[in-house]
Design a protein around this motif. Structure first.
Motif, PDB file in Angstrom:
ATOM      1  N   GLY A 269      -0.682  17.714  -8.259  1.00  0.00           N
ATOM      2  CA  GLY A 269       0.223  18.834  -8.434  1.00  0.00           C
ATOM      3  C   GLY A 269      -0.077  19.984  -7.506  1.00  0.00           C
ATOM      4  N   PHE A 270       0.750  21.014  -7.610  1.00  0.00           N
ATOM      5  CA  PHE A 270       0.627  22.172  -6.723  1.00  0.00           C
ATOM      6  C   PHE A 270      -0.642  22.974  -6.987  1.00  0.00           C
ATOM      7  N   ILE A 271      -1.184  22.911  -8.194  1.00  0.00           N
ATOM      8  CA  ILE A 271      -2.421  23.651  -8.483  1.00  0.00           C
ATOM      9  C   ILE A 271      -3.554  23.128  -7.608  1.00  0.00           C
TER      10      ILE A 271
ATOM     11  N   LYS B 139       0.881  -1.170   0.000  1.00  0.00           N
ATOM     12  CA  LYS B 139       0.000   0.000   0.000  1.00  0.00           C
ATOM     13  C   LYS B 139       0.917   1.218   0.000  1.00  0.00           C
ATOM     14  N   ALA B 140       0.714   2.140  -0.921  1.00  0.00           N
ATOM     15  CA  ALA B 140       1.655   3.258  -0.994  1.00  0.00           C
ATOM     16  C   ALA B 140       1.005   4.506  -1.559  1.00  0.00           C
ATOM     17  N   SER B 141       1.527   5.641  -1.129  1.00  0.00           N
ATOM     18  CA  SER B 141       1.200   6.927  -1.749  1.00  0.00           C
ATOM     19  C   SER B 141       2.523   7.670  -1.921  1.00  0.00           C
ATOM     20  N   SER B 142       2.685   8.328  -3.043  1.00  0.00           N
ATOM     21  CA  SER B 142       3.967   8.964  -3.365  1.00  0.00           C
ATOM     22  C   SER B 142       3.809  10.480  -3.410  1.00  0.00           C
ATOM     23  N   LEU B 143       4.560  11.173  -2.557  1.00  0.00           N
ATOM     24  CA  LEU B 143       4.541  12.633  -2.542  1.00  0.00           C
ATOM     25  C   LEU B 143       5.078  13.191  -3.854  1.00  0.00           C
ATOM     26  N   VAL B 144       6.174  12.630  -4.345  1.00  0.00           N
ATOM     27  CA  VAL B 144       6.806  13.128  -5.580  1.00  0.00           C
ATOM     28  C   VAL B 144       5.873  12.936  -6.771  1.00  0.00           C
ATOM     29  N   ASP B 145       5.270  11.738  -6.884  1.00  0.00           N
ATOM     30  CA  ASP B 145       4.366  11.480  -8.008  1.00  0.00           C
ATOM     31  C   ASP B 145       3.148  12.392  -7.971  1.00  0.00           C
ATOM     32  N   TYR B 146       2.701  12.730  -6.746  1.00  0.00           N
ATOM     33  CA  TYR B 146       1.516  13.577  -6.633  1.00  0.00           C
ATOM     34  C   TYR B 146       1.824  15.032  -6.987  1.00  0.00           C
ATOM     35  N   LEU B 147       2.879  15.579  -6.410  1.00  0.00           N
ATOM     36  CA  LEU B 147       3.189  16.996  -6.630  1.00  0.00           C
ATOM     37  C   LEU B 147       3.842  17.250  -7.984  1.00  0.00           C
TER      38      LEU B 147
ATOM     39  N   ARG C  76       8.355  19.007 -12.938  1.00  0.00           N
ATOM     40  CA  ARG C  76       9.546  18.989 -12.089  1.00  0.00           C
ATOM     41  C   ARG C  76      10.569  20.021 -12.571  1.00  0.00           C
ATOM     42  N   GLU C  77      10.712  20.121 -13.879  1.00  0.00           N
ATOM     43  CA  GLU C  77      11.664  21.079 -14.438  1.00  0.00           C
ATOM     44  C   GLU C  77      11.197  22.520 -14.253  1.00  0.00           C
ATOM     45  N   ALA C  78       9.864  22.715 -14.253  1.00  0.00           N
ATOM     46  CA  ALA C  78       9.316  24.068 -14.145  1.00  0.00           C
ATOM     47  C   ALA C  78       9.430  24.632 -12.734  1.00  0.00           C
ATOM     48  N   HIS C  79       9.577  23.749 -11.748  1.00  0.00           N
ATOM     49  CA  HIS C  79       9.626  24.211 -10.357  1.00  0.00           C
ATOM     50  C   HIS C  79      10.941  24.926 -10.064  1.00  0.00           C
TER      51      HIS C  79
END
Length: 279
Positions: A115-117, A31-39, A46-49
């Motif tokens: 994502g951040f939006i 069971k997993a949730s990924s912060l990186v994949d979500y944001l 990733r490049e735009a940040h």
């Protein structure tokens, strides 16, 4: 002859029903949730940040939420259990004077997007400045061992295999300033549970240990979160990780301010006593 046929059919049905009690879910599950994949759902995001120095207005308003499950599957933690776990995390934030209030936010509000939006939309909805996102990764494993148990039935001896069960849980809280999209700090928590059972009890055991593993990992994470929150003011001053400004109604004193006020009143009282004696 007919009686033997009936007994044979009955035996097969009985053994099939016993087999149905034995879990078919042995092996490894995650069971997993990924912060990186979500944001950062794609390389472009990733490049735009571009990292910025956040400007925090004290006291800050904090939102707490679980990151939705990886690949948008059904959440590995039920909603009611998420709220209970987040209430534990909330207590870590509540003791600091630079935090105004803490909102516990169901992960369903984050599931509609990514994502951040989406994060900014949820922050506006709940009127919070900072979001604390809890991600997790839990691996459950059940492997047959030699601890089999023989059960005597009306059709003879029936062998129920034994299982070695382990649940390893990792949780992580990452605290973000929503406006600048900058991570302020993070805190991890880990736990591992082991239990030996017969195969008949595997599913119930794994469900019970899964939830217990989350609670214990969150308790471990809360200790680390307390330490990070306590260090935050020092890091702001020494490492310049954020710029600080204050709202009009924020004194910044908290418990220390009350202590200094009481000390001041005590000194005034002592001074008045000396003046009275001098007369």
């Amino acid at each position: 002859m007919t009686f033997r046929i009936y007994m044979a059919v009955f035996s097969l049905l009985f053994l099939a029903s016993c087999s149905a009690l034995v879990s078919q879910k042995t092996g490894q599950r995650t069971k997993a949730s990924s912060l990186v994949d979500y944001l950062y759902p794609d390389e472009q995001s990733r490049e735009a940040h571009q990292p910025q120095i956040p400007v925090l207005t004290l006291p800050v308003k904090v939102g707490l939420a679980f990151v939705p499950s990886k690949h948008w599957q059904h959440d590995g933690i039920q909603s009611k259990d998420q709220i209970e776990l987040l209430d534990k995390v909330k207590r870590s934030f509540s003791q600091y004077d630079y935090i105004d209030h803490i909102e516990v936010i169901p992960s369903t509000y984050l599931t509609g997007g990514q994502g951040f939006i989406t994060l900014e939309q949820v922050a506006r909805l709940y009127d919070v400045d900072v979001m604390a996102l809890v991600s997790y990764d839990q691996v459950t494993q059940s492997v047959e061992n030699n601890a089999a148990v023989l059960y005597w039935t009306i059709v003879g001896m029936y062998l129920i295999p034994g299982n070695e069960n382990s649940v390893q849980t990792f949780v992580d809280t990452a605290v973000f300033d929503v406006k600048s999209r900058t991570m302020l700090f993070r805190a991890p928590g880990i736990n591992k549970l082991d239990k030996r059972t017969t195969a008949i009890g595997v599913d119930d055991t794994l469900s019970e240990k899964s939830l217990q593993g989350f609670h214990l990992a969150v308790e471990d994470m809360s200790k680390n979160l307390d330490a990070e929150l306590a260090r935050f003011k020092t890091r702001v001053k020494e490492e310049k990780i954020a710029k600080i400004q204050h709202s009009e109604n924020y004194s910044g004193g908290g418990a220390m301010g009350l202590f200094l006020l009481l000390c001041g009143l005590a000194l005034l009282k002592i001074r008045a006593g000396f003046n009275k004696r001098a007369r």
